[in-house]
Each structure stands twice: as structure tokens, then as C-alpha cells.
Design a protein around this motif. Structure first.
Motif, mmCIF file in Angstrom:
data_model
loop_
_atom_site.group_PDB
_atom_site.id
_atom_site.type_symbol
_atom_site.label_atom_id
_atom_site.label_comp_id
_atom_site.label_asym_id
_atom_site.label_seq_id
_atom_site.Cartn_x
_atom_site.Cartn_y
_atom_site.Cartn_z
ATOM 1 N N GLY A 166 0.814 -1.210 0.000
ATOM 2 C CA GLY A 166 0.000 0.000 0.000
ATOM 3 C C GLY A 166 0.846 1.259 0.000
ATOM 4 N N LEU A 167 1.887 1.274 0.822
ATOM 5 C CA LEU A 167 2.758 2.450 0.890
ATOM 6 C C LEU A 167 3.520 2.659 -0.419
ATOM 7 N N VAL A 168 4.035 1.565 -0.975
ATOM 8 C CA VAL A 168 4.792 1.675 -2.227
ATOM 9 C C VAL A 168 3.896 2.149 -3.364
ATOM 10 N N SER A 169 2.680 1.619 -3.431
ATOM 11 C CA SER A 169 1.772 2.044 -4.499
ATOM 12 C C SER A 169 1.416 3.518 -4.366
ATOM 13 N N ALA A 170 1.292 4.002 -3.130
ATOM 14 C CA ALA A 170 1.016 5.425 -2.926
ATOM 15 C C ALA A 170 2.188 6.274 -3.403
ATOM 16 N N ILE A 171 3.409 5.819 -3.128
ATOM 17 C CA ILE A 171 4.593 6.544 -3.597
ATOM 18 C C ILE A 171 4.630 6.573 -5.121
ATOM 19 N N VAL A 172 4.291 5.449 -5.747
ATOM 20 C CA VAL A 172 4.287 5.381 -7.213
ATOM 21 C C VAL A 172 3.263 6.352 -7.794
ATOM 22 N N VAL A 173 2.081 6.401 -7.190
ATOM 23 C CA VAL A 173 1.049 7.330 -7.670
ATOM 24 C C VAL A 173 1.546 8.770 -7.567
ATOM 25 N N LEU A 174 2.115 9.125 -6.421
ATOM 26 C CA LEU A 174 2.613 10.486 -6.241
ATOM 27 C C LEU A 174 3.755 10.791 -7.211
ATOM 28 N N ALA A 175 4.628 9.806 -7.435
ATOM 29 C CA ALA A 175 5.748 10.010 -8.357
ATOM 30 C C ALA A 175 5.246 10.232 -9.786
ATOM 31 N N CYS A 176 4.263 9.449 -10.201
ATOM 32 C CA CYS A 176 3.707 9.615 -11.552
ATOM 33 C C CYS A 176 3.036 10.973 -11.695
ATOM 34 N N GLN A 177 2.318 11.382 -10.663
ATOM 35 C CA GLN A 177 1.683 12.693 -10.695
ATOM 36 C C GLN A 177 2.729 13.808 -10.760
ATOM 37 N N ALA A 178 3.801 13.647 -9.987
ATOM 38 C CA ALA A 178 4.844 14.672 -9.963
ATOM 39 C C ALA A 178 5.583 14.749 -11.297
ATOM 40 N N ARG A 179 5.907 13.604 -11.863
ATOM 41 C CA ARG A 179 6.665 13.592 -13.119
ATOM 42 C C ARG A 179 5.824 14.091 -14.291
ATOM 43 N N GLY A 180 4.546 13.725 -14.298
ATOM 44 C CA GLY A 180 3.693 14.090 -15.421
ATOM 45 C C GLY A 180 2.856 15.329 -15.205
ATOM 46 N N ALA A 181 3.150 16.088 -14.132
ATOM 47 C CA ALA A 181 2.364 17.290 -13.818
ATOM 48 C C ALA A 181 0.879 16.951 -13.787
ATOM 49 N N GLY A 182 0.552 15.915 -13.033
ATOM 50 C CA GLY A 182 -0.821 15.428 -12.974
ATOM 51 C C GLY A 182 -1.734 16.270 -12.110
ATOM 52 N N TRP A 183 -2.888 15.697 -11.866
ATOM 53 C CA TRP A 183 -3.961 16.400 -11.173
ATOM 54 C C TRP A 183 -3.534 16.908 -9.796
ATOM 55 N N LEU A 184 -2.796 16.098 -9.053
ATOM 56 C CA LEU A 184 -2.424 16.485 -7.697
ATOM 57 C C LEU A 184 -1.471 17.675 -7.657
ATOM 58 N N THR A 185 -0.780 17.928 -8.760
ATOM 59 C CA THR A 185 0.159 19.050 -8.757
ATOM 60 C C THR A 185 -0.562 20.393 -8.661
ATOM 61 N N GLY A 186 -1.846 20.403 -8.994
ATOM 62 C CA GLY A 186 -2.622 21.623 -8.802
ATOM 63 C C GLY A 186 -2.727 21.981 -7.330
ATOM 64 N N VAL A 187 -2.882 20.958 -6.494
ATOM 65 C CA VAL A 187 -2.897 21.178 -5.045
ATOM 66 C C VAL A 187 -1.535 21.675 -4.582
ATOM 67 N N ASP A 188 -0.479 21.109 -5.148
ATOM 68 C CA ASP A 188 0.880 21.554 -4.815
ATOM 69 C C ASP A 188 1.037 23.053 -5.030
ATOM 70 N N ARG A 189 0.644 23.501 -6.193
ATOM 71 C CA ARG A 189 0.810 24.917 -6.526
ATOM 72 C C ARG A 189 -0.004 25.814 -5.604
ATOM 73 N N SER A 190 -1.213 25.378 -5.289
ATOM 74 C CA SER A 190 -2.068 26.188 -4.414
ATOM 75 C C SER A 190 -1.454 26.345 -3.030
ATOM 76 N N VAL A 191 -0.953 25.241 -2.479
ATOM 77 C CA VAL A 191 -0.347 25.281 -1.146
ATOM 78 C C VAL A 191 0.914 26.142 -1.153
ATOM 79 N N THR A 192 1.753 25.945 -2.163
ATOM 80 C CA THR A 192 3.009 26.700 -2.241
ATOM 81 C C THR A 192 2.760 28.197 -2.365
ATOM 82 N N MET A 193 1.837 28.581 -3.219
ATOM 83 C CA MET A 193 1.568 30.005 -3.418
ATOM 84 C C MET A 193 0.920 30.624 -2.185
ATOM 85 N N TRP A 194 0.069 29.869 -1.504
ATOM 86 C CA TRP A 194 -0.565 30.400 -0.289
ATOM 87 C C TRP A 194 0.492 30.677 0.778
#
Length: 270
Positions: A60-88
Motif C-alpha cells: 500500500g505504501l509503495v503504491s502510494a509513492i508510485v502514484v505520487l511520483a507519476c503525478q509529480a513527473r507528469g504534472a498530474g492532477w495532484l500538482t494543482g494542489v501543490d501549486r495552491s499550497v506553495t503560493m498560499w
């Protein structure tokens, strides 16, 4: 021609929407499966073989890391949350918090973490009269840091823009080495104390570890040198390494009675 051009633009827009929508569904689904696997591995630990429950949690932990890594590398959906938090966070800075965040992040940089790891490893090794005990700490933190570095090279995620960084950093961002090192260090200390120490000591080191890792993670986000998914992946990565370390400790018999206060008392001459 205008009609064909409009149709082409419409198809492109629809394709982009479907790709983003599908990506978000895959990300959410992957994280949901990961959560279920970890929860099942924990909740059923007394109803199934230990290795099976541990395997579920690790998967479960490894699969979560893989999901986050794919999102980070491909500028996926979750990266929108990243930008919002960083800018705030960037919009709500002040000099006092800047100085505090710099103190925390410098206090748990790679050099300091390496020194603390060596010091704790030496202390535990001497206290238990076994070099293997000290090596467990060193290898756990070192292994987590090595994996962190390798993942950085694979994902190749850029840092947040230099314009919003308080302290400039230009190497790859995902995951955070600061958070990985701190989580692995305090995690393995909590594991060892939990195996041989009192319940109170375990709670104390666990609480100190949670507060420290949280402070380091927040400092990295606040300073604008990491994205939210970077620090989340770091905690998950440290957890995976800690689970392997915790599983190996009893097998390797590297926790002798010398670490136990009760047994130390029994060894004293009367």
C-alpha cells in the motif's frame, strides 16, 4: 475553414479534459487502493500471518509513492494542489517565521542528519555492546536517503520557481531528502525504543519524532523549496524502509538484553 478549425480546437479541448479527468480518477483510485491495503494490513495483523499483513502495508505504501511520483513527473492532477499550497504559503510569509523556518531546515540538513545518525548509532552500539545495533540505525537512515536520491533521478521533478524560494535550491525536488532523513532517523529510534524500552519512553520519542518531522516538512514547504507531494512521499518512503528494518531486527537478533533496563539491572552485582 473556421468551422473545421473550431472543431479541431474543440476536439483538442475535449481530449485534454478527458486526459486530465482520467488522470485524476487514476490518481484517486490508486491512493484509495493504497489506503485500503495499508488499513487492511494493520487491521488484520492479528488474523493473518505477520509477513502477509506486513506485505499488505508495504504494498500500500509503495503504491502510494508510485502514484505520487507519476503525478509529480507528469504534472498530474495532484500538482494543482501543490501549486495552491506553495503560493498560499509564499503569500503569507513574514521575517520572523522566515528565520524560524531557516533554522529548522538547516538544523536537519543532510550534514546534520548524517552527524546525528552516526552519533545515535555509536551511542546505541556502545550502550548495547553490539556494533550491529548501531549499524541498524545507520543503514536505515542511509538506505532511506539513498532511495530518496535514486527516486529524485528517476522522477526529475523541478523545484518550485526560484522567485518564490527563500533559500535557492535547484536540484530535483521529489521527494524531500530533509524530510526522508528526519523521518527515518526518528522512526528507527522509536522502533528500537519500542522493542526494548518502556511504553513511556516509546511515546516520548514518538511524539518528539512526529513534531520534528512535521516541523521539517512545514519548513521546506514554507521556504518554497518543495511541493506538498514531495514531503508526503518522503514520509511514505521512510515508513517503507522502517517497516523493513522493524521486520529484520528480531530476525537478526540485534537487540540484545543489554539495551533493556530490566536486564541491565539484573546484571548489576549485589
Amino acid at each position: 475553414m473556421p468551422v473545421k478549425h473550431s472543431q479541431h480546437l474543440l476536439r483538442e479541448a475535449a481530449g485534454t479534459f478527458l486526459a486530465v479527468h482520467a488522470g485524476s480518477e487514476i490518481a484517486v483510485g490508486g491512493l484509495l487502493v493504497s489506503t485500503v491495503a495499508v488499513a487492511a494490513g494493520w487491521g488484520l495483523r492479528n488474523r493473518m500471518p505477520g509477513w502477509a499483513a506486513a506485505s499488505l502495508r508495504v504494498a500500500g505504501l509503495v503504491s502510494a509513492i508510485v502514484v505520487l511520483a507519476c503525478q509529480a513527473r507528469g504534472a498530474g492532477w495532484l500538482t494543482g494542489v501543490d501549486r495552491s499550497v506553495t503560493m498560499w504559503l509564499a503569500d503569507h510569509r513574514n521575517p520572523t517565521v522566515d528565520a524560524l523556518a531557516l533554522t529548522v531546515t538547516n538544523g536537519f540538513g543532510p550534514i546534520v542528519t548524517t552527524g546525528l545518525t552516526a552519533a545515535f548509532g555509536l551511542l546505541v552500539g556502545m550502550r548495547s555492546r553490539s556494533i550491529l545495533n548501531g549499524l541498524v540505525i545507520v543503514c536505515t537512515v542511509g538506505g532511506a536517503s539513498l532511495l530518496c536520491w535514486l527516486i529524485k533521478l528517476v522522477v526529475e521533478r523541478p523545484r518550485p520557481p526560484l522567485l518564490i524560494q527563500v533559500t535557492p535550491e535547484t536540484d530535483f525536488s521529489f521527494p524531500s531528502g530533509h524530510v526522508t532523513g528526519a523521518a527515518a532517523l526518528f522512526g528507527i529510534l522509536a522502533v528500537i525504543v519500542g522493542m526494548v524500552g518502556s511504553r513511556l519512553a516509546t511515546l516520548v520519542i514518538g511524539a518528539v519524532g512526529v513534531l520534528t518531522v512535521s516541523a521539517v516538512a512545514l519548513s521546506r514547504l514554507y521556504l518554497g523549496v518543495h511541493w506538498l507531494t514531495d514531503v508526503l512521499a518522503s514520509v511514505l518512503l521512510a515508513a517503507v524502509v522502517l517497516m523493513f528494518a522493524a521486520a529484520l531486527l528480531p530476525t537478526m537478533r540485534v537487540l540484545p538484553s543489554a539495551l533493556s533496563p530490566a536486564n541491565n539491572a539484573a546484571e548489576k552485582p549485589y
